[in-house]
Design an enzyme around this catalytic site. Structure first.
Site, short mmCIF file in Angstrom:
data_model
loop_
_atom_site.label_atom_id
_atom_site.label_comp_id
_atom_site.label_asym_id
_atom_site.label_seq_id
_atom_site.Cartn_x
_atom_site.Cartn_y
_atom_site.Cartn_z
CE LYS A 92 -4.32 -1.96 1.64
NZ LYS A 92 -5.38 -1.98 2.66
NE ARG A 104 -7.27 -8.52 0.87
CZ ARG A 104 -6.93 -7.59 0.00
NH1 ARG A 104 -5.98 -6.70 0.31
NH2 ARG A 104 -7.52 -7.52 -1.19
#
Length: 272
Positions: free
Chosen positions: A213, A247
């Site tokens: 991210k 994740r």
């Protein structure tokens, strides 16, 4: 916790592998759109140690454009069916739409991963309860007007938990995600990872989804395809904070880091 036909140990950190069947996801959009490529990537992730496959049919990157339920269903259902036919692995459906959840579960999905924490679609909690599957409730909100950031995150999650429980979702079906990258500044994303242990006060297993991210890109000044090491660092921290799931895109590397972290933690508990 039981997801699908698998019992997950709440004292370990398990790997959830990401499978985006979208043309525009921020990191791997378009790579796994065909059934064949999705199956190959799933097989690789399973061989590398993924214990759940998280399938998403709509990009939720910053500035994403919402697609119709029908389009999302068209993308995810054939992939879920194909994976279930080929592999014995639990599948998570990454969506905030109850219609997609219904179709995905009927196709074989075992877990709902809702980026809006049951707050976007008023039918979501009831649909989850109808099928009696676990749900990952992620922290998110439409604004960033926090008064006390960490306490506000916990308060927001309590609201989502109340929605779940009012619909009849039982405690053993709930997972919480602090929502890295959603309605948070760069500094707040770092802060919520650093204080993930506060979410344990709510009494549910935790999942961290920080893989590749922008927070990592900003911290390291690196593009999305060079953020493996940064992601690994977040997985290690999540493991040390007691998260049950991480994740990730890069399964093998993150699993090795988690295993090493767990070995160190166990050595302390054993009194080495």
């Amino acid at each position: 916790m039981i997801i699908g036909n698998k019992l997950f140990d709440e004292n370990r950190t398990h790997i959830m592998g990401i499978l985006n069947v979208t043309p525009d996801s921020f990191s791997d959009g378009g790579k796994w759109n065909s059934i064949d490529s999705a199956l190959r990537h799933t097989e690789r992730m399973i061989n590398d140690g993924a214990e759940i496959i998280d399938i998403g049919g709509e990009s939720t990157r910053p500035g994403y454009v919402m697609i119709s339920d029908e389009e999302e269903i068209r993308r995810v259902v054939p992939v879920i069916e194909a994976i279930k036919k080929e592999f014995n692995v639990p599948i998570s459906i990454d969506t905030y739409k109850s219609n997609t959840v219904r179709s995905a579960i009927e196709a074989g999905a075992d877990l709902v991963n809702d980026i809006w924490g049951l707050k976007c679609d008023c039918e979501m909690a009831h649909t989850v309860r109808e099928f009696n599957v676990p749900v990952c409730i992620m922290h998110n909100r439409k604004n960033t007007d926090y008064t006390d950031f960490l306490n506000d995150v916990i308060s927001d999650l309590k609201e989502s938990i109340a929605i779940a429980k009012s619909a009849g979702i039982t405690d053993d079906k709930i997972i919480l995600d602090p929502g890295v990258g959603f309605a948070k500044t760069y500094e707040q994303n770092l802060q919520i990872i650093n204080h993930m242990e506060l979410l344990h006060t709510l009494g549910y297993p935790l999942l961290l989804g920080a893989s590749r991210k922008s927070m990592i890109g900003l911290a390291l000044d690196l593009p999305k395809d060079e953020r493996i090491e940064g992601t690994i660092a977040t997985s290690v921290i999540a493991c040390m904070k007691g998260a049950m799931f991480v994740r990730v895109h890069d399964v093998k590397e993150n699993l090795r880091a988690v295993k090493m972290t767990e070995a160190v933690i166990k050595s302390e508990l054993a009194g080495y």
